[in-house]
Design a protein around this motif. Sequence first.
Motif, PDB file in Angstrom:
ATOM      1  N   LEU A 132       0.361  44.047  22.360  1.00  0.00           N
ATOM      2  CA  LEU A 132      -1.095  44.085  22.491  1.00  0.00           C
ATOM      3  C   LEU A 132      -1.511  44.869  23.732  1.00  0.00           C
ATOM      4  O   LEU A 132      -2.458  45.663  23.691  1.00  0.00           O
ATOM      5  N   ARG A 133      -0.811  44.662  24.833  1.00  0.00           N
ATOM      6  CA  ARG A 133      -1.139  45.393  26.063  1.00  0.00           C
ATOM      7  C   ARG A 133      -0.987  46.900  25.859  1.00  0.00           C
ATOM      8  O   ARG A 133      -1.839  47.693  26.277  1.00  0.00           O
ATOM      9  N   LEU A 134       0.109  47.299  25.225  1.00  0.00           N
ATOM     10  CA  LEU A 134       0.329  48.725  24.978  1.00  0.00           C
ATOM     11  C   LEU A 134      -0.707  49.295  24.011  1.00  0.00           C
ATOM     12  O   LEU A 134      -1.130  50.447  24.147  1.00  0.00           O
ATOM     13  N   ALA A 135      -1.122  48.487  23.047  1.00  0.00           N
ATOM     14  CA  ALA A 135      -2.164  48.940  22.121  1.00  0.00           C
ATOM     15  C   ALA A 135      -3.470  49.180  22.867  1.00  0.00           C
ATOM     16  O   ALA A 135      -4.133  50.211  22.669  1.00  0.00           O
ATOM     17  N   PHE A 136      -3.854  48.247  23.744  1.00  0.00           N
ATOM     18  CA  PHE A 136      -5.080  48.426  24.516  1.00  0.00           C
ATOM     19  C   PHE A 136      -4.967  49.626  25.465  1.00  0.00           C
ATOM     20  O   PHE A 136      -5.964  50.295  25.746  1.00  0.00           O
ATOM     21  N   LYS A 137      -3.767  49.885  25.934  1.00  0.00           N
ATOM     22  CA  LYS A 137      -3.564  50.999  26.861  1.00  0.00           C
ATOM     23  C   LYS A 137      -3.607  52.350  26.154  1.00  0.00           C
ATOM     24  O   LYS A 137      -4.087  53.340  26.733  1.00  0.00           O
ATOM     25  N   ASN A 138      -3.145  52.406  24.921  1.00  0.00           N
ATOM     26  CA  ASN A 138      -3.007  53.700  24.238  1.00  0.00           C
ATOM     27  C   ASN A 138      -4.122  54.024  23.254  1.00  0.00           C
ATOM     28  O   ASN A 138      -4.326  55.192  22.924  1.00  0.00           O
TER      29      ASN A 138
END
Length: 228
Positions: A113-119
């Motif tokens: 989820l963190r990587l999704a929000f970041k990318n």
Amino acid sequence: MEQYYGLFVYGLSLLTMGGIYAVMALGLNVQWGFTGLFNAGIAGFFAVGAYVQAILTTPICRDHLGCYDVPIPLAMLAAMVFSAAVAWAIAKICIRLRSDYLAIATIGIAEILRLAFKNEIWATNGPRGVSQIPKAFETLPGPWNALAFLGMVAAVVGVIYLALERARTAPWGRVMTAIRENETAAAAAGKNVERFRLESFVIGSALMGLGGALMAQYLKQIDPNVSD
């Protein structure tokens, strides 16, 4: 006098942050304390709630999804609903896992989820995050705005605590305790263990999302590193 005023405002800040973390702790208690679900991915559901709050309420959205002008209370409710929906989807896959295995899975999901929000820059503005998030009572003069926001957070904590205490002593809560203490015995008594575990996971995650929505308002800015 200015020194005392500064200490007073700092105390309000500490109490507000403590209240927001208390909301998330109550959510974790539903999962871990009631049912024994070891969720180590709290930051993921916190982030879902924070980003939903930010996207729905932020008036300036040139670089990200938003500009929906949703009232703050409705956005907080939506943050809980979205967090619950994400938790439901995850629970359908992972809820059969036990103890450390569930913890490992939830940590991995929180990182996804963190990587999704970041990318996903089109939706969340990537690493720069979302700023200028509207905050409840911010139009009041200081320190009344901080006091009013703290009062709202305290009221939220109180309502959640009382509701969970009522649930804990109700038949639903007693089943949760039975599952935590001896899942095999609870199943032998005719209880649908998987359904109760799913309910616990979803309700707890919804409260974590509410904590994220409150934090987004309090900081007035959210990015992928805030929940680290």
